[in-house]
Scaffold this active site. Structure first.
Site, PDB file in Angstrom:
ATOM      1  N   ARG A  98      -7.485 -11.679   0.811  1.00 27.99           N
ATOM      2  CA  ARG A  98      -6.403 -10.873   0.208  1.00 27.99           C
ATOM      3  C   ARG A  98      -5.416 -10.385   1.257  1.00 27.99           C
ATOM      4  O   ARG A  98      -4.275 -10.054   0.941  1.00 27.99           O
ATOM      5  CB  ARG A  98      -6.999  -9.672  -0.531  1.00 27.99           C
ATOM      6  CG  ARG A  98      -7.737  -8.722   0.387  1.00 27.99           C
ATOM      7  CD  ARG A  98      -8.314  -7.488  -0.282  1.00 27.99           C
ATOM      8  NE  ARG A  98      -9.168  -6.774   0.684  1.00 27.99           N
ATOM      9  CZ  ARG A  98     -10.457  -7.064   0.878  1.00 27.99           C
ATOM     10  NH1 ARG A  98     -11.042  -7.999   0.137  1.00 27.99           N
ATOM     11  NH2 ARG A  98     -11.166  -6.418   1.794  1.00 27.99           N
ATOM     12  N   ASN A  99      -5.850 -10.321   2.535  1.00 24.28           N
ATOM     13  CA  ASN A  99      -4.990  -9.787   3.597  1.00 24.28           C
ATOM     14  C   ASN A  99      -4.267 -10.869   4.374  1.00 24.28           C
ATOM     15  O   ASN A  99      -3.636 -10.579   5.392  1.00 24.28           O
ATOM     16  CB  ASN A  99      -5.847  -8.945   4.552  1.00 24.28           C
ATOM     17  CG  ASN A  99      -6.295  -7.650   3.904  1.00 24.28           C
ATOM     18  OD1 ASN A  99      -5.596  -7.125   3.033  1.00 24.28           O
ATOM     19  ND2 ASN A  99      -7.462  -7.159   4.274  1.00 24.28           N
ATOM     20  N   ALA A 125       0.842  -1.200   0.000  1.00 27.14           N
ATOM     21  CA  ALA A 125       0.000   0.000   0.000  1.00 27.14           C
ATOM     22  C   ALA A 125       0.878   1.251   0.000  1.00 27.14           C
ATOM     23  O   ALA A 125       0.506   2.287  -0.510  1.00 27.14           O
ATOM     24  CB  ALA A 125      -0.883  -0.013   1.240  1.00 27.14           C
ATOM     25  N   ASP A 136      -2.123  -8.013   7.198  1.00 28.54           N
ATOM     26  CA  ASP A 136      -2.335  -6.610   6.836  1.00 28.54           C
ATOM     27  C   ASP A 136      -3.236  -5.968   7.882  1.00 28.54           C
ATOM     28  O   ASP A 136      -4.313  -6.484   8.163  1.00 28.54           O
ATOM     29  CB  ASP A 136      -2.998  -6.509   5.447  1.00 28.54           C
ATOM     30  CG  ASP A 136      -3.104  -5.056   5.014  1.00 28.54           C
ATOM     31  OD1 ASP A 136      -2.264  -4.612   4.223  1.00 28.54           O
ATOM     32  OD2 ASP A 136      -4.010  -4.364   5.536  1.00 28.54           O
ATOM     33  N   ASP A 168     -10.821  -5.759   8.604  1.00 24.98           N
ATOM     34  CA  ASP A 168     -10.619  -6.071   7.182  1.00 24.98           C
ATOM     35  C   ASP A 168     -10.143  -7.502   6.999  1.00 24.98           C
ATOM     36  O   ASP A 168      -9.209  -7.777   6.230  1.00 24.98           O
ATOM     37  CB  ASP A 168      -9.599  -5.084   6.568  1.00 24.98           C
ATOM     38  CG  ASP A 168      -9.682  -5.043   5.050  1.00 24.98           C
ATOM     39  OD1 ASP A 168      -8.826  -4.386   4.427  1.00 24.98           O
ATOM     40  OD2 ASP A 168     -10.587  -5.708   4.493  1.00 24.98           O
TER      41      ASP A 168
END
Ligand code: 571
Length: 343
Positions: A189-190, A34, A206, A185
């Protein structure tokens, strides 16, 4: 708050373990983080002869003060955790630019891509078994259970941020009264894998969303547009109510991602359509080939009443029982046309 800090953001860097810049070697880029690049590197730890493979998150030199504070806050959050299913923070290098966060290397990549790339191919039946899918879910569940049990950090939010608006103060207080860490979250994907092989472990890696809320500046980053609506319960996107039961709902969606081998939830729907459908009682359908009992557990995570959703402790026990159930373990992973590898 008496904490030395960078850029006056009141983030206490003293507690963070330091890594000497000269003991780090960046080897190759792993992917776009990010902030900046995430590199695979080698860390020559002072008291050990061999070099340790690590991941190094870098903050580009031309970053804004906000990005710098975000970068620091994410490290500060990860430094608080110590669990086999949460990415380990080795240390930070903040003496000069470019700034580094040094993390354990998870060589298998993220869970979503792993699932998509492991789909059965005509020439190769999937390498994954029901046990692999249950184990991946169990790993994330254990990480979430640890977070649910972690008291929110004693660190006080910087005054100027809290006073930013009464809304923030309210959110800040409610956050602190929650006394538990809410990830906000949880999604495939994390999560990252130690490896792609059978002995793989999955780790939550993440903490960007929790960090943004903690710094009370998520709405500056595009607000609703940035929210992972497809992983959120109605009380979160309607009333802004976040508790550990928010993460339970997201974990249910992560299980759906796992058992559908990486399909995007609510395929083709916009966030607006998902919000309307889900708050009206609509839910994700059972993934093809997913055992009924596993789907029932996902659906319990999506109970409209947060209190009625299972705890991560309860889910861990049920997932462990599923892993002892021959009926469930023997269920085949179907080769479905729509699941064939992306063109
Ligand atoms: C077939 N191949 C297999 C290998 N593969 C990879 C792709 C990416 C990675 C990778 O980024 N590994 C990481 N280890 N530790 C951290 C990582 C990222 N971190 C971060 O903090 C990142 O910000 C992050 C966090 C969560 C999810 C993704 C990225 C910390 C490793 C292998 C590519 C495809």
């Amino acid at each position: 708050y008496g904490s030395e800090n960078i850029l006056g953001q009141g983030i206490d860097v003293r507690g963070l373990p330091k890594v000497a810049r000269e003991s780090l070697k960046l080897v190759k880029a792993l992917g776009q983080g990010a902030f900046g690049e995430v590199y695979q590197g080698l860390y020559l730890h002072c008291n050990s002869p061999e070099e340790m493979p690590v991941a190094v998150k870098t903050l580009p030199e031309m970053s804004t003060g906000q990005a710098e504070a975000d970068f620091l806050m994410e490290a500060a959050i990860m430094a608080k955790f110590s669990h086999p299913n949460i990415v380990h923070l080795i240390g930070v290098c903040f003496d000069r630019h470019p700034r580094f966060i040094v993390l354990e290397l998870l060589a298998g990549g993220d869970l979503k891509n792993f699932l998509r790339e492991s789909r059965p191919r005509p020439e190769r039946a999937t390498a994954l078994t029901m046990q692999d899918l249950l184990q991946s879910s169990l790993d994330v569940c254990r990480g979430c259970r640890y977070l649910e049990g972690s008291p929110v950090h004693t660190q006080v939010l910087p005054v100027q941020e809290l006073l930013q608006s009464s809304l923030d103060v309210c959110r800040g207080c409610r956050y602190l009264e929650a006394r538990r860490f809410i990830h906000r979250d949880i999604a495939a994907r994390n999560c990252l894998l130690t490896s792609r092989g059978p002995g793989r472990a999955v780790k939550i890696a993440d903490f960007g969303m929790a960090r943004d809320i903690y710094r009370a500046d998520y709405y500056k980053k595009g607000g609703k547009a940035m929210l992972p609506i497809k992983w959120m319960p109605p009380e979160a996107y309607i009333d802004g109510l976040f508790t550990c039961k928010t993460d339970v709902w997201s974990f249910g969606v992560l299980m759906w991602e796992v058992f559908s081998l990486g399909v995007m939830p609510y395929t083709g729907c916009s966030n607006r359509e998902v919000m309307e459908m889900v708050s009206g009682g609509g839910r994700l359908e059972k993934p093809f080939g997913c055992p009924q009992e596993v789907y029932r557990l996902m659906c319990e995570c999506w109970n409209p009443s947060p209190a009625a959703r299972p705890s991560f402790t309860a889910m861990q026990e049920r997932l462990q029982r599923f892993m002892q159930d021959p009926e469930i373990l023997s269920a085949p992973i179907p080769v479905v046309r729509s699941l064939l590898p992306p063109a």
